[in-house]
Scaffold this active site. Structure first.
Site, PDB file in Angstrom:
ATOM      1  N   GLY A 130       0.831  -1.202   0.000  1.00 42.33           N
ATOM      2  CA  GLY A 130       0.000   0.000   0.000  1.00 42.33           C
ATOM      3  C   GLY A 130       0.859   1.243   0.000  1.00 42.33           C
ATOM      4  O   GLY A 130       0.406   2.327   0.374  1.00 42.33           O
ATOM      5  N   SER A 131       2.140   1.061  -0.397  1.00 46.11           N
ATOM      6  CA  SER A 131       3.050   2.190  -0.531  1.00 46.11           C
ATOM      7  C   SER A 131       3.169   2.975   0.764  1.00 46.11           C
ATOM      8  O   SER A 131       3.260   4.200   0.743  1.00 46.11           O
ATOM      9  CB  SER A 131       2.591   3.102  -1.682  1.00 46.11           C
ATOM     10  OG  SER A 131       2.424   2.357  -2.867  1.00 46.11           O
ATOM     11  N   TYR A 149      -5.744  -8.365   1.159  1.00 54.78           N
ATOM     12  CA  TYR A 149      -4.665  -8.999   1.916  1.00 54.78           C
ATOM     13  C   TYR A 149      -5.128 -10.179   2.744  1.00 54.78           C
ATOM     14  O   TYR A 149      -4.402 -11.153   2.906  1.00 54.78           O
ATOM     15  CB  TYR A 149      -3.929  -7.945   2.766  1.00 54.78           C
ATOM     16  CG  TYR A 149      -3.075  -7.079   1.886  1.00 54.78           C
ATOM     17  CD1 TYR A 149      -3.357  -5.735   1.670  1.00 54.78           C
ATOM     18  CD2 TYR A 149      -2.001  -7.636   1.187  1.00 54.78           C
ATOM     19  CE1 TYR A 149      -2.596  -4.970   0.799  1.00 54.78           C
ATOM     20  CE2 TYR A 149      -1.233  -6.883   0.322  1.00 54.78           C
ATOM     21  CZ  TYR A 149      -1.540  -5.557   0.133  1.00 54.78           C
ATOM     22  OH  TYR A 149      -0.787  -4.804  -0.731  1.00 54.78           O
ATOM     23  N   SER A 174       5.335  -4.776  -1.982  1.00 57.27           N
ATOM     24  CA  SER A 174       5.460  -3.317  -2.128  1.00 57.27           C
ATOM     25  C   SER A 174       6.120  -2.722  -0.877  1.00 57.27           C
ATOM     26  O   SER A 174       7.222  -3.140  -0.508  1.00 57.27           O
ATOM     27  CB  SER A 174       4.066  -2.747  -2.428  1.00 57.27           C
ATOM     28  OG  SER A 174       4.016  -1.346  -2.302  1.00 57.27           O
ATOM     29  N   PHE A 221      -0.447   0.769 -14.845  1.00 53.81           N
ATOM     30  CA  PHE A 221      -1.118   1.182 -13.609  1.00 53.81           C
ATOM     31  C   PHE A 221      -0.331   2.146 -12.734  1.00 53.81           C
ATOM     32  O   PHE A 221      -0.897   2.814 -11.885  1.00 53.81           O
ATOM     33  CB  PHE A 221      -1.512  -0.017 -12.724  1.00 53.81           C
ATOM     34  CG  PHE A 221      -2.279  -1.096 -13.427  1.00 53.81           C
ATOM     35  CD1 PHE A 221      -1.712  -2.346 -13.634  1.00 53.81           C
ATOM     36  CD2 PHE A 221      -3.567  -0.868 -13.879  1.00 53.81           C
ATOM     37  CE1 PHE A 221      -2.422  -3.351 -14.285  1.00 53.81           C
ATOM     38  CE2 PHE A 221      -4.294  -1.875 -14.533  1.00 53.81           C
ATOM     39  CZ  PHE A 221      -3.710  -3.117 -14.734  1.00 53.81           C
ATOM     40  N   GLY A 258       0.536  -6.354  -8.481  1.00 55.14           N
ATOM     41  CA  GLY A 258      -0.731  -6.911  -7.997  1.00 55.14           C
ATOM     42  C   GLY A 258      -1.151  -8.208  -8.672  1.00 55.14           C
ATOM     43  O   GLY A 258      -2.289  -8.628  -8.530  1.00 55.14           O
TER      44      GLY A 258
END
Lengths: 359, 537
Positions: free
Chosen positions: A115-116, A127, A191, A238, A320
């Site tokens: 989720g950065s 998740y 990520s 994306f 993703g």
């Protein structure tokens, strides 16, 4: 410019299944709305839009889950276990009085969601579903960990929370297994979660806490320089450089640039891991991820200091890809994960040179 | 041994692989893989949804930054699981039609206003009302495939190192099992043991264990608590303490009022029928919000329904008088009627002196009341039938989010044990005092009813939102979504209680739930009559 965008959208749609495209595009759209140009974030709307699911202590497809909350931090940890471990426990109740096993080793994967550093939670549906699949396919216990998110909480909050989670897991009697009654830990994340896993592993190494391996799923790294992959893949699958920059600005201390070691661990301000007993790593790189050059540089950085690293390079995978099991890359990933986490039980495995695995 | 284990799992997942490729749609034509991730998209509409995403992408790259930020602050979002309608609503926001925009202000309400400041962005004008267009279609479809088996789910949340409390939980469960098997000697021994164990605990676990142990003891010794009339006024008093101590009732009132306010947009005469009148705590806030409407307040009529009081004291009349005073002070024309009824099932639409719907719009409200009907056969159906007859604009329902109505004693014992453990846990943060103690007594009585009573005496027959959805769907209602503005303001309301730490508001298919950490505890839903019951099949 509009024409160029159309071409990009079409190509992207050809590469992934339509429902995958819809899922990830929907996230992209929502995230665009939530990020503000001034660097602040619409947390209320984010929580409203995030699809969450509760834990379920009744097994579903052989996996049950329950939550633990630390009341001083209010951070959630969700624990997933295969129901096959406990033949005798009544369904729907949670037994914390005994270890996972006294004879076999049951690896415990501490999973840091992506989720950065800004989005999602351990109870986000994407998740929760992924963790359940991990348990189901790999036969491990998964402990999915929430951490304080940016921009409200910057570096090093996420790393501190990750470190505390590792200590907590290591001290649970009910996560012990094997004849030696140890907690056999792997660190994993996608990520930003991958970035956290790396940093928690560094600290674990320093403080003598044993981690058996790191699993980094398209981990979030970066740097000041614009790499070839960033330039050529910007906006195509994306992700844009612009959004990556936003998230780094939200996570790193104010005024810092992307060569900060949290972003660029083996860059000019990075920290060498020479002669450090760093755990072995499995790094998964999606070939259509614009951040891949940084991820490959990370792999190189580990290799150069003599650490074992397996690189799984998935040529046509987008970010993703592992949220839906409708593509070969998903299954390939699960195969590799399975081998990686069970190798502790196979004492005949030798330390070889880094493996490059490409389907 | 381990290799076999690995091999077995590998085989399993290969089978899963094929299975998943073949069956990507569920019984309602929804894409299964997206459904488990929280998104309802019909496979047949996937391409259209993709198109909308593309359209939005292009539009967003062409519009001003202000418009994008409006999507975040001004737009009210509804039901983000329904991608088709959610994307549509944003497309129309970026391309506004020439319809009049409705002004929707946050509900000020004195009870809430003096506790927090209204976020200035939410009180600005030009909020567009949006009821999800495919809502009724989707709900009707889902209910078309009759869901008679309620799948058991249980969300267990442990707070801090409750590993010690786990032994106590096991003893409680063992005792309940003994009771179920009618092994009363064992049950008796266990309940005494629980008493000792409970004393060594602290905090919520100790209190919960004590209440459950007492209830078990009553059941073992056949000492059902009597249901005397005095109970009702005591109940009201306890409920007021509960109202002050924790946010559950306030959340219930707030979210229900939000839905009612939206349904009453543009109406000149409105009538609220409250199935759960009690002390009328919900209505001052709604009345104040109505008073502050830009076009002026409607004529406000309230019908309060409640059970008889001891000595037949007309408490409903007293409540009505207080509300009348408030109405006068805020210049809202007010009409009131109180109705005493032993059970809601005694009601008929004809008793309510309804006016024609073109003249007076009706909202029906029920907070923690409907579940009481489930102990008597036919009662809930009668009441839902009456609701249908009344033809309200909106029917707001708040219920406990847990299944305490299983015919199997052990199941409802276990569910309620987890539920009330979580609820008591949330109370721990409240300041000590009479309010807190009385709140615990209030909840303790519910525990006693669930565990020690049976038949018509067992009134606390809570069921989950998913179970209520099925019931309402069969009765001809469809869901009216509660949106992001209510969500945001409810979240702000929570900040008043212990800084909001631990409380979570969640949106689920157009309904709002309030929980403690990740465990939803109460659910607010809003219903309207299906315009076309035969829609989606």
């Amino acid at each position: 410019m509009a024409g160029g965008n159309e071409v990009n959208l079409n190509e992207c749609k050809r590469i992934v299944p339509l429902n995958t495209w819809v899922l990830i595009s929907n996230f992209k759209l929502a995230y665009n709305i939530l990020r503000r140009p001034d660097g602040s974030f619409n947390r209320d709307l984010a929580e409203f839009l995030d699809r969450k699911v509760p834990a379920n202590s009744f097994p579903v497809d052989g996996v049950f889950s329950f939550d633990h909350v630390d009341s001083s931090t209010n951070l959630l940890t969700r624990i997933y276990q295969p129901s096959s471990l406990f033949d005798h426990a009544p369904h729907g109740t949670v037994d914390l009085t005994r270890p996972l096993s006294t004879s076999e080793i049951v690896p415990v994967l501490i999973f840091f969601h992506g989720g950065s550093f800004t989005h999602s939670s351990a109870n986000s549906a994407i998740y929760d579903t992924f963790c359940r699949r991990l348990v189901s396919i790999c036969g491990v216990v998964v402990v999915s960990v929430d951490y304080r998110r940016s921009p409200e909480h910057r570096y090093p909050c996420a790393y501190d929370d990750g470190w505390n989670a590792l200590k907590w897991v290591k001290s649970r009697i009910w996560l012990q297994s094997g004849e030696d009654s140890n907690v056999y830990v792997y660190l994993a994340g996608d990520s930003s979660g991958g970035n956290i896993a790396h940093n928690v592993a560094v600290r674990a190494t320093k403080e003598g806490v044993k981690v058996l391996g790191n699993i980094l799923l398209h981990p979030m790294f970066g740097g000041q320089e614009r790499t070839q992959s960033e330039k050529s893949l910007d906006g195509k699958y994306f992700v844009t450089i612009q959004d990556r920059d936003w998230y780094w600005r939200a996570y790193l201390p104010e005024g810092e640039d992307r060569d900060h070691p949290a972003c660029n661990p083996f860059g000019p301000r990075g920290q060498s891991l020479k002669e450090v007993n760093f755990p072995k790593s499995l790094v998964v790189v999606a070939g259509l991820d614009l951040v891949q050059d940084w991820q490959l540089a990370y792999v190189d950085g580990l290799k150069k200091t003599g650490h074992q690293v397996n690189l799984l390079y998935l040529k046509q995978a987008t970010i993703g890809f592992y949220f839906l099991p409708n593509n070969d890359y998903f299954h390939c990933l699960m195969d590799e994960l399975n081998k990686f986490v069970h190798s502790i039980e196979d004492s005949t495995r030798s330390k070889s040179s880094p493996l490059l695995l490409t389907p | 041994m381990k290799r076999d284990h690995q091999h077995h799992l590998f085989q399993e997942h290969k089978t899963m692989m094929t299975k998943e490729k073949e069956e990507e749609e569920d019984g309602n034509g929804m894409d299964e893989l997206l459904a488990v991730l929280g998104y309802q998209v019909r496979s047949s509409e996937m391409a259209e949804v993709a198109q909308k995403l593309e359209q939005l992408e292009v539009m967003m790259s062409n519009v001003q930054e202000d418009d994008i930020s409006n999507l975040a602050t001004e737009t009210v979002h509804y039901n983000p699981s329904e991608l088709y309608s959610w994307l549509d609503s944003m497309l129309s926001d970026l391309n506004p039609p020439s319809n009049a925009d409705y002004d929707l202000k946050a509900i000020p309400g004195d009870a809430i206003l003096n506790q927090f400041q209204i976020d200035s962005s939410s009180s600005s004008s030009n909020k567009r009302l949006k009821c999800s267009s495919s809502d009724s279609m989707t709900v009707a479809t889902r209910n078309g495939v009759a869901d008679t088996t309620a799948e058991s789910t249980r969300a267990v949340v442990l707070v801090d190192s409750q590993e010690n409390g786990v032994r106590l939980v096991h003893s409680l469960l063992a005792c309940a099992e003994a009771v179920q098997k009618e092994n009363l000697t064992l049950a008796e021994a266990l309940v005494k043991q629980i008493g000792f164990l409970a004393v060594s605990q602290v905090g919520a676990m100790r209190k919960v264990a004590t209440y459950f142990a007492e209830a078990l003891a009553r059941r073992i010794y056949h000492l059902s608590p009597s249901r005397s009339p005095i109970d009702h006024s005591l109940s009201d008093t306890l409920q007021m303490h509960f109202y002050e101590t924790c946010p559950y009732l306030k959340f219930a009132h707030f979210t229900a009022n939000q839905a009612i306010l939206e349904a009453f947009q543009g109406k000149k005469r409105v009538h609220v029928i409250d199935f759960s009148m009690s002390q009328g705590l919900q209505w001052p806030a709604l009345m104040q919000a109505l008073a502050l409407r830009p076009e002026g307040p409607p004529i406000f009529r309230l019908t309060g329904i409640g059970p008889p009081a001891p000595d037949n004291f007309d408490y409903l009349h007293e409540v009505g008088c207080k509300l009348a005073h408030l109405a006068e002070a805020i210049h809202v024309e007010f009409e009131y009627r109180g109705f005493v009824a032993n059970t809601l099932a005694d009601l008929d639409a004809s008793m309510l002196e309804l006016r024609p719907s073109e003249i007076e719009s009706v909202a029906i409200n029920s907070v923690f009341e409907l579940h009481k009907l489930l102990g008597r056969p036919g009662a809930i159906d009668k009441v839902l039938g009456v609701v249908n007859q009344i033809k309200p604009e909106i029917f707001t329902v708040v219920e406990q989010e847990s299944n305490h109505n299983s015919p199997v004693f052990l199941d409802r014992f276990t569910e309620s044990l987890h539920y009330y453990s979580t609820l008591f846990d949330s109370l721990e943060g409240a300041p000590s005092g009479q309010d807190k103690v009385m709140s615990e007594v209030y909840l303790g009585k519910q525990i006693c009813n669930v565990v020690a009573c049976d038949g018509p005496d067992r009134v606390e027959r809570h069921e989950t939102l998913s179970q209520w959805r099925n019931r309402f769907g069969s009765a001809g209602f469809s869901a009216a979504s509660i949106g992001s503005n209510a969500f945001k303001q409810a979240s702000m309301l929570l900040a008043v209680f212990n800084g909001g730490e631990g409380y979570q508001v969640e949106e689920s298919d157009g309904c709002l739930m309030l929980g403690w950490h990740t465990r939803p505890l109460i659910a607010t839903s809003a219903w309207k009559l299906s315009t076309n019951e035969m829609v989606a099949l």
